[in-house]
Enzyme design. Structure first.
Site, PDB file in Angstrom:
ATOM      1  N   CYS A 157      39.915   7.052  16.344  1.00 23.77           N
ATOM      2  CA  CYS A 157      40.467   8.297  16.875  1.00 23.77           C
ATOM      3  C   CYS A 157      39.385   9.179  17.496  1.00 23.77           C
ATOM      4  O   CYS A 157      38.406   9.491  16.832  1.00 23.77           O
ATOM      5  CB  CYS A 157      41.173   9.038  15.742  1.00 23.77           C
ATOM      6  SG  CYS A 157      41.603  10.746  16.141  1.00 23.77           S
ATOM      7  N   TYR A 174      45.625  12.112  27.823  1.00 20.91           N
ATOM      8  CA  TYR A 174      46.909  11.963  27.137  1.00 20.91           C
ATOM      9  C   TYR A 174      48.061  12.452  28.010  1.00 20.91           C
ATOM     10  O   TYR A 174      49.148  11.882  27.990  1.00 20.91           O
ATOM     11  CB  TYR A 174      46.896  12.724  25.807  1.00 20.91           C
ATOM     12  CG  TYR A 174      46.124  12.006  24.729  1.00 20.91           C
ATOM     13  CD1 TYR A 174      46.767  11.139  23.843  1.00 20.91           C
ATOM     14  CD2 TYR A 174      44.746  12.166  24.610  1.00 20.91           C
ATOM     15  CE1 TYR A 174      46.050  10.468  22.869  1.00 20.91           C
ATOM     16  CE2 TYR A 174      44.028  11.493  23.637  1.00 20.91           C
ATOM     17  CZ  TYR A 174      44.692  10.643  22.768  1.00 20.91           C
ATOM     18  OH  TYR A 174      43.977   9.973  21.810  1.00 20.91           O
TER      19      TYR A 174
END
Length: 317
Positions: free
Chosen positions: A56, A187
């Site tokens: 992550c 994103y």
């Protein structure tokens, strides 16, 4: 719906909508001098465990800063695996799938211990109080800032000054643009719910990437001649760019390796202790390509690209 699949709470965009990230966090702080009338916890070596997945980007920041400041013996580290279910990050890499210190199989257990019925995504990084097994905070930006300012007494003697006073105002502006346009911008491209939303996200991302390419043509690091928090925040996105974001998130105008200043800068950081040794490309690819079944329904993980080029001379000394 709530999105537990990334390092921060987020919302997948519905068809026809732009991606929006849910930025609500557990705002509890760990402070050198807890403030009266707050739920602050005290700084105390050995009391807390940082739970941060290598896969992550948001969690990866905290792992890097922890090492840069020399806090490895002060705050322990638990690493969830790169893939997980819809419910929680899990400790797949540990024996019997259980964190060896907290003795839990799912990070959700620590959230629920403090907040029964916790309503949002189970995210990393998170700091857990070992004795109680309760989550303290998952505010990823505040965690690394507090590692610097609140844990100073425990830094190693040669720890870098990640928040220089004379540059802080400008650095905050730079970090805000990096966050909105690059860290979160990839994103917005990947989870755009319409062609129009994607086109806008793509244009915003590459406007920012061109700005960074120009800025890094004039200085070694984002703020000058020394590494700061701003560099940590940008690096974790750049490290994932060619391996994931270029194809998986359709950020494909250019590869990072085709932008001379950004590519040299990224390799410079990668080859600095604390950065490259805390970057695991296999876990990164496994996370995005396996977990994002809406983008990659068969969960096939690409074999490429060849990432050995991260070790080539960067020429920015």
């Amino acid at each position: 719906m709530e999105n537990p699949e990334h390092g921060t709470p987020g919302v997948y965009s519905a068809k026809g909508k732009a991606f929006e990230r849910d930025s609500r966090y557990i705002t509890t702080r760990i402070m050198a001098e807890p403030r009266e009338g707050t739920d602050d916890y005290p700084v105390e070596p050995g009391r807390y465990r940082l739970i941060a997945a290598m896969a992550c980007p948001w969690a990866n920041r905290s792992i890097i800063v922890r090492e840069l400041l020399g806090l490895e013996d002060v705050i322990s580290l638990g690493k969830p695996g790169p893939t997980h279910d819809q419910d929680s990050w899990t400790f797949d890499l540990d024996e019997d799938g259980v964190d060896p210190v907290l003795r839990i199989p799912r990070l959700k257990d620590a959230y629920e211990k403090r907040f029964p019925g916790y309503p949002r995504g189970i995210t990393v990084p998170a700091i857990v109080e070992i004795a109680t097994g309760e989550v303290v905070t998952n505010d990823f930006a505040q965690i690394t800032e507090d590692f610097f300012f609140q844990w100073r007494e425990h830094h190693k003697p040669d720890a870098p000054n990640l928040w220089p006073d004379d540059l802080r105002e400008e650095m905050e502006t730079v970090m805000e643009r990096v966050y909105t346009e690059v860290n979160n911008g990839v994103y917005r491209c990947g989870f755009a719910g319409s062609q129009e939303a994607y086109d806008e996200a793509y244009d915003r991302l590459w406007t920012a990437m061109d700005w960074l390419e120009e800025r890094l043509g004039e200085r070694r690091y984002l703020m000058g001649d020394a590494i700061t928090e701003a560099d940590v925040r940008l690096f974790t996105t750049l490290a994932r760019f060619d391996a994931v974001y270029h194809g998986h998130f359709k950020c494909n105008r250019q590869k990072l390796s085709e932008m001379p200043n950004l590519w040299g800068y990224a390799r410079d950081l990668f080859q600095t202790p604390g950065f490259g040794n805390n970057t695991d490309f296999e876990q990164i690819k496994a996370h995005y390509y396996v977990v994002h079944t809406d983008l990659n329904p068969l969960s096939i993980v690409p074999k490429g690209p060849d990432l050995e080029n991260w070790h080539t001379p960067h020429g920015r000394g």
